[in-house]
Scaffold this motif. Structure first.
Motif, PDB file in Angstrom:
ATOM      1  N   LYS A 100       0.818  -1.217   0.000  1.00 57.18           N
ATOM      2  CA  LYS A 100       0.000   0.000   0.000  1.00 57.18           C
ATOM      3  C   LYS A 100       0.852   1.268   0.000  1.00 57.18           C
ATOM      4  N   VAL A 101       1.936   1.253   0.774  1.00 62.05           N
ATOM      5  CA  VAL A 101       2.784   2.447   0.855  1.00 62.05           C
ATOM      6  C   VAL A 101       3.403   2.754  -0.511  1.00 62.05           C
ATOM      7  N   VAL A 102       3.839   1.703  -1.200  1.00 63.04           N
ATOM      8  CA  VAL A 102       4.420   1.884  -2.539  1.00 63.04           C
ATOM      9  C   VAL A 102       3.359   2.417  -3.512  1.00 63.04           C
ATOM     10  N   ALA A 103       2.165   1.846  -3.465  1.00 64.90           N
ATOM     11  CA  ALA A 103       1.082   2.306  -4.362  1.00 64.90           C
ATOM     12  C   ALA A 103       0.738   3.769  -4.080  1.00 64.90           C
ATOM     13  N   ARG A 104       0.750   4.134  -2.810  1.00 67.04           N
ATOM     14  CA  ARG A 104       0.436   5.513  -2.441  1.00 67.04           C
ATOM     15  C   ARG A 104       1.516   6.473  -2.964  1.00 67.04           C
ATOM     16  N   LYS A 105       2.775   6.057  -2.865  1.00 66.76           N
ATOM     17  CA  LYS A 105       3.856   6.922  -3.366  1.00 66.76           C
ATOM     18  C   LYS A 105       3.833   7.023  -4.894  1.00 66.76           C
ATOM     19  N   MET A 106       3.468   5.930  -5.552  1.00 70.09           N
ATOM     20  CA  MET A 106       3.346   5.992  -7.023  1.00 70.09           C
ATOM     21  C   MET A 106       2.221   6.948  -7.418  1.00 70.09           C
ATOM     22  N   THR A 107       1.116   6.884  -6.688  1.00 75.56           N
ATOM     23  CA  THR A 107      -0.007   7.798  -6.937  1.00 75.56           C
ATOM     24  C   THR A 107       0.426   9.248  -6.723  1.00 75.56           C
ATOM     25  N   LYS A 108       1.205   9.450  -5.667  1.00 75.52           N
ATOM     26  CA  LYS A 108       1.706  10.797  -5.367  1.00 75.52           C
ATOM     27  C   LYS A 108       2.585  11.310  -6.523  1.00 75.52           C
ATOM     28  N   PHE A 109       3.445  10.430  -7.037  1.00 75.00           N
ATOM     29  CA  PHE A 109       4.308  10.824  -8.162  1.00 75.00           C
ATOM     30  C   PHE A 109       3.460  11.328  -9.334  1.00 75.00           C
ATOM     31  N   ILE A 110       2.404  10.590  -9.647  1.00 75.73           N
ATOM     32  CA  ILE A 110       1.577  10.951 -10.810  1.00 75.73           C
ATOM     33  C   ILE A 110       0.772  12.214 -10.509  1.00 75.73           C
ATOM     34  N   GLU A 111       0.414  12.395  -9.252  1.00 75.66           N
ATOM     35  CA  GLU A 111      -0.257  13.638  -8.852  1.00 75.66           C
ATOM     36  C   GLU A 111       0.669  14.841  -9.064  1.00 75.66           C
ATOM     37  N   VAL A 112       1.900  14.731  -8.596  1.00 75.53           N
ATOM     38  CA  VAL A 112       2.814  15.884  -8.712  1.00 75.53           C
ATOM     39  C   VAL A 112       3.242  16.085 -10.160  1.00 75.53           C
ATOM     40  N   SER A 113       3.430  15.000 -10.910  1.00 72.60           N
ATOM     41  CA  SER A 113       3.956  15.212 -12.264  1.00 72.60           C
ATOM     42  C   SER A 113       2.892  15.567 -13.277  1.00 72.60           C
ATOM     43  N   SER A 114       1.625  15.145 -13.070  1.00 71.21           N
ATOM     44  CA  SER A 114       0.602  15.503 -14.069  1.00 71.21           C
ATOM     45  C   SER A 114      -0.824  15.594 -13.505  1.00 71.21           C
ATOM     46  N   ILE A 115      -0.993  15.629 -12.192  1.00 67.27           N
ATOM     47  CA  ILE A 115      -2.333  15.667 -11.550  1.00 67.27           C
ATOM     48  C   ILE A 115      -3.266  14.649 -12.207  1.00 67.27           C
ATOM     49  N   GLY A 116      -2.811  13.404 -12.222  1.00 64.95           N
ATOM     50  CA  GLY A 116      -3.655  12.335 -12.749  1.00 64.95           C
ATOM     51  C   GLY A 116      -3.433  12.043 -14.215  1.00 64.95           C
ATOM     52  N   VAL A 117      -4.381  11.336 -14.789  1.00 62.36           N
ATOM     53  CA  VAL A 117      -4.258  10.745 -16.128  1.00 62.36           C
ATOM     54  C   VAL A 117      -5.548  11.030 -16.901  1.00 62.36           C
ATOM     55  N   SER A 118      -5.410  11.365 -18.166  1.00 63.82           N
ATOM     56  CA  SER A 118      -6.555  11.660 -19.038  1.00 63.82           C
ATOM     57  C   SER A 118      -7.756  10.742 -18.771  1.00 63.82           C
ATOM     58  N   LYS A 119      -8.901  11.368 -18.470  1.00 62.85           N
ATOM     59  CA  LYS A 119     -10.122  10.575 -18.254  1.00 62.85           C
ATOM     60  C   LYS A 119     -10.657  10.029 -19.585  1.00 62.85           C
ATOM     61  N   GLU A 120     -10.505  10.802 -20.659  1.00 63.84           N
ATOM     62  CA  GLU A 120     -11.020  10.364 -21.953  1.00 63.84           C
ATOM     63  C   GLU A 120     -10.347   9.056 -22.368  1.00 63.84           C
ATOM     64  N   SER A 121      -9.027   9.005 -22.206  1.00 67.01           N
ATOM     65  CA  SER A 121      -8.299   7.788 -22.562  1.00 67.01           C
ATOM     66  C   SER A 121      -8.722   6.628 -21.677  1.00 67.01           C
ATOM     67  N   GLN A 122      -8.972   6.922 -20.415  1.00 66.01           N
ATOM     68  CA  GLN A 122      -9.394   5.855 -19.505  1.00 66.01           C
ATOM     69  C   GLN A 122     -10.757   5.296 -19.925  1.00 66.01           C
ATOM     70  N   LEU A 123     -11.678   6.189 -20.294  1.00 68.90           N
ATOM     71  CA  LEU A 123     -13.013   5.728 -20.711  1.00 68.90           C
ATOM     72  C   LEU A 123     -12.921   4.898 -21.982  1.00 68.90           C
ATOM     73  N   ARG A 124     -12.095   5.359 -22.923  1.00 67.88           N
ATOM     74  CA  ARG A 124     -11.978   4.624 -24.188  1.00 67.88           C
ATOM     75  C   ARG A 124     -11.298   3.277 -23.972  1.00 67.88           C
ATOM     76  N   ALA A 125     -10.276   3.247 -23.140  1.00 68.75           N
ATOM     77  CA  ALA A 125      -9.598   1.976 -22.865  1.00 68.75           C
ATOM     78  C   ALA A 125     -10.582   0.999 -22.228  1.00 68.75           C
ATOM     79  N   ALA A 126     -11.426   1.504 -21.313  1.00 71.61           N
ATOM     80  CA  ALA A 126     -12.420   0.636 -20.664  1.00 71.61           C
ATOM     81  C   ALA A 126     -13.373   0.054 -21.707  1.00 71.61           C
ATOM     82  N   LYS A 127     -13.800   0.895 -22.625  1.00 71.02           N
ATOM     83  CA  LYS A 127     -14.731   0.457 -23.681  1.00 71.02           C
ATOM     84  C   LYS A 127     -14.091  -0.631 -24.550  1.00 71.02           C
TER      85      LYS A 127
END
Lengths: 398, 398
Positions: A235-262
């Protein structure tokens, strides 16, 4: 991975299906990057089933799921990815944290950040057995981070203390099935499983490692979406990875996520409907494409006298229920003559990536086998025409 | 910008429009992040005009435009952005290189990389006048890069040699219109113009700086798309920024780029059709929303005795053709009493970001004014109830 793409602007359509101009005898064929446009024909067959519609008000917020550790991961993508791994049986997803990234490229860097210690006196060494994916070195070094440093070939690593070993399996560039090589107590592992899918290699068991990286690019061929995911035990590693993505790009494109899910939803459904090895299922179809390309390539290499390719054993694939051999996304081609092989091929207007980038010698090159059909065939034609010493010329290198 | 979002999972819908559960007197209102869901109602009015359809075969390649320096920038997004700036007259786009990023967050880091020197003996100082956007410090420091280092408040910076100054105008957190403050020969400037749009501030002239950063999040409210863009004068700098984005994420989501192009197209068309100040044009509508919120907030503050807000001068806005004053996306609220203002507000179940994160004192907080209506109104209600010393209690801080 893309290298100096802007320097190859004259190399046209091999890597750019949106600008089809047709290939001529003068065309440069760019097989340097692993742009997976080979799978486009399958998705065309699926027609409207894969069309994603996004309204003007969808996904305006930064947040996808505030109750989740990875708060920018769309729940429907998380569900689709778990469904995909359950279908293919290539990775354990139970009791894992999932972190989504802008491609597995961003997740690799997130993992380095998560596994290093900001208060450490010394930066942690990052190693991978040669030949290693050339981008690991570049991604580790480019910001001159004080947290981690590239230490090269894992097989030659003999420094005491903590280290990070990247295990790429199947390996990029050579397709080998790999395990960790350093195996010391203070080691932390990142498993890059980008190519652990049935079209490339037999699925022998569900992978079960601390940090596993996957990518939409290599699983389905949708490289432009920039979607990767990590399955993480701690969990600690997953939390730090999430933090990295938060600081470097405040998350990940939602459009791409929706299309990938589809698209993953259609893929999973087709596996159920057609059967895994059927050519109407994505993996049946794509395995067929890869098998044909490898047969053609092996024919050319067999007749060449001066080239050689790795051999892959047949293994039982739990997904297809057959003995199959690997058909990697890249050919790791060796030239038996003393030459800079990348330069030799460039003189024939074939752009590849030379062995030195992967930590080995210049007699090797990595060649993408994921291009569009026309580029692949023209590549084979040009490769067949290379006939040993006579052809090797320093004149007119592009 | 998002801070520790996963620690605020009980703060519900204020920042998560996809999970509306309604606000109760017990609800925590999260106004820490600038999640711009306020503009959702406008896009709902636009209905299907803004719906983006993406087929299963669209944009599979890494490449968008191999002939362009920024080879992962979709041409239709580039065109829409240029059209937008021409419509609003807020930035010069002629003879500039455009680089797209995963939000302007990624572009800020790309600019640091591009302006620093890998062979330099010393890392370059990065400064910004206080109060400065809290994420600049975090983004500059988190990887302990040897290329650049955070050097804090630009007004206190007195080191010789090269430096990077970030000029945020209108400023985040306080809405001030800013210019560079160090002004020495070896300085390099990054202009963050995320809030230089008519709903927030009068557009007094087209910005014309070396590196200008903009973002889809703050211009239209589509934060989930993670699309930012940089307009860059110097080719070498633009190339290095492109290289940064290549190494860190191999480009930017194509789906988000296509959707941003579609939505910006509708926005531009509506400006022509309705007139810029008309409430059916996006900027007319959003300016109306911001004006109303500021009026309500100023009323509460006026009656409070203990709070104060910055004042903004009226300026001529070239876009609306009127004298207007600024209505920033954040309120920079000061408490006249000796207190840790962030903790005081947290005791009232209002999450904000305290002054120390911005390089100033704890009597300040930054409060997002871009939340959904319900959260904004409940915030005002709670703020009105705070009546000076009596309310300040250390009991029951959340």
């Amino acid at each position: 991975m893309v290298g100096q793409a802007y320097d190859t602007k004259n190399s046209i359509s091999a890597t750019n299906p949106t600008k089809k101009v047709g290939l001529s005898p003068d065309s440069i064929i760019n097989l340097d990057q692993g742009d997976p446009t080979i799978f486009e024909s399958y998705w065309r067959k699926m027609g409207d089933k894969c069309t994603t519609k996004i309204s003007g008000t969808d996904c305006m917020s930064y947040f996808s799921d505030v109750g989740n550790l990875c708060w920018f991961l769309e729940p429907q993508l998380s569900d689709a990815i778990k469904g995909l791994h359950r279908t293919v049986c290539n990775a354990v997803t139970e009791d894992r944290y999932m972190v989504v990234g802008t491609g597995s490229t961003q997740l690799f860097q997130a993992a380095l950040y998560a596994l290093s210690s900001p208060s450490g006196n010394e930066s942690i060494s990052v190693v991978c057995a040669a030949p290693y994916y050339s981008s690991y070195k570049e991604e580790t070094e480019f910001l001159q981070s004080g947290l981690y440093k590239w230490a090269g070939d894992a097989s030659a690593f003999d420094k005491d203390g903590p280290y990070i070993e990247v295990v790429t399996s199947p390996n990029n560039p050579d397709g080998a099935i790999r395990e960790a090589v350093v195996n010391r107590e203070e080691g932390k592992l990142i498993h890059d499983l980008a190519y652990y899918w049935p079209q490339y290699t037999p699925i022998t068991c569900p992978a079960d490692y601390d940090i596993m990286l996957f990518t939409f690019s290599k699983s389905t061929g949708h490289a432009g979406s920039r979607i990767g995911w990590a399955l993480v035990k701690d969990k600690v590693v997953a939390r730090k990875m999430t933090k990295f993505i938060e600081v470097s790009s405040i998350g990940v494109s939602k459009e791409s996520q929706l299309r990938a899910a589809k698209i993953l939803g259609v893929l999973i459904e087709n596996c159920k409907h057609f059967g895994t090895a059927d050519s109407n299922s994505f993996f049946g179809y794509s395995q067929g494409l890869m098998t044909k390309r490898w047969e053609k390539l092996r024919d050319v290499v067999k007749n060449s006298q001066i080239f050689s390719l790795p051999k892959y054993p047949k293994e039982w694939c739990n997904f297809t229920g057959k003995y199959t051999e690997s058909h990697p996304g890249f050919a790791w081609l060796k030239c038996k003559e003393e030459t800079d092989f990348e330069i030799l091929l460039r003189s024939q207007k074939i752009l590849t990536r030379g062995g030195e980038r992967f930590g080995v010698g210049r007699q090797y090159v990595r060649i993408s086998l994921l291009s569009q059909e026309e580029a692949f065939n023209l590549f084979l034609e040009r490769l067949s025409a290379i006939k040993g010493q006579g052809i090797i010329s320093d004149e007119n290198p592009l």
